[in-house]
Design a protein around this motif. Structure first.
Motif, short mmCIF file in Angstrom:
data_model
loop_
_atom_site.label_atom_id
_atom_site.label_comp_id
_atom_site.label_asym_id
_atom_site.label_seq_id
_atom_site.Cartn_x
_atom_site.Cartn_y
_atom_site.Cartn_z
N PHE A 71 32.09 46.16 46.50
CA PHE A 71 30.71 46.54 45.85
C PHE A 71 30.75 46.32 44.49
CE2 PHE A 71 27.53 49.17 44.46
CZ PHE A 71 26.15 48.63 45.03
N GLY A 72 30.00 45.54 43.90
CA GLY A 72 30.40 45.45 42.34
C GLY A 72 29.37 46.45 41.45
N LYS A 73 29.57 46.21 40.37
CA LYS A 73 28.72 47.24 39.37
C LYS A 73 27.29 46.56 39.40
CE LYS A 73 30.55 47.08 35.22
NZ LYS A 73 30.94 47.07 33.82
N SER A 74 27.09 45.37 39.64
CA SER A 74 25.77 44.79 39.49
C SER A 74 24.80 45.16 40.69
CB SER A 74 25.78 43.35 39.18
OG SER A 74 26.48 42.65 40.48
N GLY A 75 25.43 45.77 41.63
CA GLY A 75 24.71 46.27 42.72
C GLY A 75 24.84 45.01 44.05
N LEU A 76 25.69 44.07 43.72
CA LEU A 76 25.86 43.07 44.67
C LEU A 76 27.16 43.25 45.79
CD1 LEU A 76 25.85 39.91 42.53
CD2 LEU A 76 23.93 40.99 44.05
N ILE A 77 26.84 43.01 46.90
CA ILE A 77 28.04 43.17 47.67
C ILE A 77 28.53 41.77 48.07
CG2 ILE A 77 27.15 45.35 49.14
CD1 ILE A 77 26.13 43.58 51.15
N TYR A 78 30.04 41.93 48.48
CA TYR A 78 30.71 40.74 48.62
C TYR A 78 31.48 40.73 49.94
CZ TYR A 78 30.08 40.81 43.52
OH TYR A 78 29.56 40.73 42.31
N MET A 79 30.95 39.42 50.44
CA MET A 79 31.36 39.52 51.90
C MET A 79 32.12 38.09 52.20
SD MET A 79 28.27 40.76 54.13
CE MET A 79 29.41 40.57 55.69
N THR A 80 33.23 37.96 53.20
CA THR A 80 33.60 37.03 53.77
C THR A 80 33.28 36.66 54.98
OG1 THR A 80 35.79 35.86 53.77
CG2 THR A 80 35.71 37.96 54.34
N ASP A 112 34.52 44.85 37.28
CA ASP A 112 33.75 43.92 36.27
C ASP A 112 32.99 42.76 37.06
OD1 ASP A 112 36.20 44.21 33.80
OD2 ASP A 112 34.14 45.16 33.99
N ASP A 113 32.91 42.88 38.34
CA ASP A 113 32.31 41.76 39.03
C ASP A 113 32.93 40.58 38.92
OD1 ASP A 113 30.18 43.21 40.54
OD2 ASP A 113 29.06 43.36 38.71
N PHE A 114 34.27 40.57 38.88
CA PHE A 114 35.07 39.09 38.85
C PHE A 114 35.83 39.39 40.31
CE2 PHE A 114 33.97 38.73 34.61
CZ PHE A 114 33.87 37.46 34.37
N MET A 115 36.22 38.08 40.94
CA MET A 115 36.87 38.06 42.09
C MET A 115 37.87 37.17 42.00
SD MET A 115 34.50 37.02 45.20
CE MET A 115 33.74 38.68 45.14
N LEU A 116 39.14 37.32 42.63
CA LEU A 116 40.18 36.32 42.21
C LEU A 116 40.20 35.72 43.72
CD1 LEU A 116 42.58 35.16 41.34
CD2 LEU A 116 44.04 36.78 42.29
N VAL A 117 39.93 34.44 43.94
CA VAL A 117 39.64 33.63 45.35
C VAL A 117 40.96 32.80 45.37
CG1 VAL A 117 38.18 32.36 46.70
CG2 VAL A 117 37.33 33.93 45.18
N GLY A 118 41.34 33.09 46.72
CA GLY A 118 42.47 31.61 47.19
C GLY A 118 41.71 30.89 47.93
N ILE A 131 36.38 33.89 40.14
CA ILE A 131 34.97 33.60 40.08
C ILE A 131 34.20 34.80 39.59
CG2 ILE A 131 33.18 33.48 41.85
CD1 ILE A 131 35.11 31.35 42.20
N ASN A 132 33.04 34.38 38.83
CA ASN A 132 32.10 35.51 38.28
C ASN A 132 31.34 36.11 39.39
OD1 ASN A 132 29.72 36.48 37.50
ND2 ASN A 132 30.29 35.83 35.43
N GLY A 133 31.43 37.26 39.86
CA GLY A 133 30.81 37.89 41.05
C GLY A 133 29.37 37.61 40.82
N THR A 135 27.49 35.15 39.39
CA THR A 135 26.75 33.81 39.42
C THR A 135 27.53 32.78 40.47
OG1 THR A 135 28.53 33.10 37.70
CG2 THR A 135 26.54 33.94 36.89
N GLY A 136 28.79 33.36 41.00
CA GLY A 136 29.39 32.68 41.87
C GLY A 136 30.20 31.29 41.12
N LYS A 137 30.00 31.11 39.98
CA LYS A 137 30.73 30.11 39.05
C LYS A 137 32.20 30.53 38.70
CE LYS A 137 26.57 28.04 37.30
NZ LYS A 137 26.19 27.65 38.31
N ALA A 138 33.23 29.40 38.74
CA ALA A 138 34.65 29.62 38.46
C ALA A 138 34.77 29.68 37.03
CB ALA A 138 35.28 28.65 39.26
N ALA A 139 35.65 30.90 36.37
CA ALA A 139 35.84 30.70 35.03
C ALA A 139 37.17 29.83 35.04
CB ALA A 139 36.34 32.16 34.64
#
Length: 168
Positions: A71-80, A112-118, A131-133, A135-139
């Motif tokens: 769960f990120g600071k922005s209120g978004l949840i992240y799932m796989t 910080d709503d960033f995630m490392l994705v394999g 990934i910016n959590g 926007t979904g865009k890769a840094a």
């Protein structure tokens, strides 16, 4: 009793403080934001639990076979999604913000709503993406040898991650 529950325990002595029956999946994280708990059950339904009243306050089907990552600071949840090999960001009402296909593993990094994705990447085998959590865009993305592990550590802008072929 074989009902699946979320259990709160005292961290110092292990004593059970309370439990809520909610068909929780042991494969999914329990995320906490203040006194609000987020749990994905075995059907992919996001259950929001008020930790004070211990009541389920909301149930929203997010993703069949979904596993909550965080769960990120922005209120978004992240799932796989273990079936589609995709991660995504969703609002707590279940609206999808973005998805990223070909994801094998994902780790939220700090608050910080960033995630490392394999990711699976042909012909190289695997790659890592930050990934910016929101926007979904890769840094950035880099190719790696070996499959990324399931744990990562971020310390002073240094990222430590193990693969099945050693540290990268």
């Amino acid at each position: 009793d074989k009902r699946r529950r979320v259990v709160a325990r005292d961290a110092l002595n292990g004593k059970m403080l309370w439990s809520v029956v909610c068909n929780a999946s042991q494969k999914s994280a329990v995320c906490v934001d203040g006194t609000t708990l987020y749990v994905v059950d075995t059907s992919g339904t996001l259950r929001i639990i008020d930790g004070k009243s211990r009541k389920i306050v909301s149930c929203t089907l997010i993703k069949k076979d979904g596993i909550l990552l965080g769960f990120g600071k922005s209120g978004l949840i992240y799932m796989t999604n273990k079936v589609l090999d995709a991660i995504g960001a969703y609002t707590t009402s279940g609206r999808c913000i973005w998805t990223a296909p070909n994801s094998l593993t994902a780790f939220l990094l700090g608050d910080d709503d960033f995630m490392l994705v394999g990711e699976r990447a042909e012909p190289y085998g695997h790659r890592l993406a930050l990934i910016n959590g929101k926007t979904g865009k890769a840094a950035w993305r880099i190719n790696i040898t070996g499959e990324p592990a399931y744990l990562a550590m971020l310390d002073n802008n240094r990222l430590y991650l193990a693969t099945n072929e050693g540290l990268i």
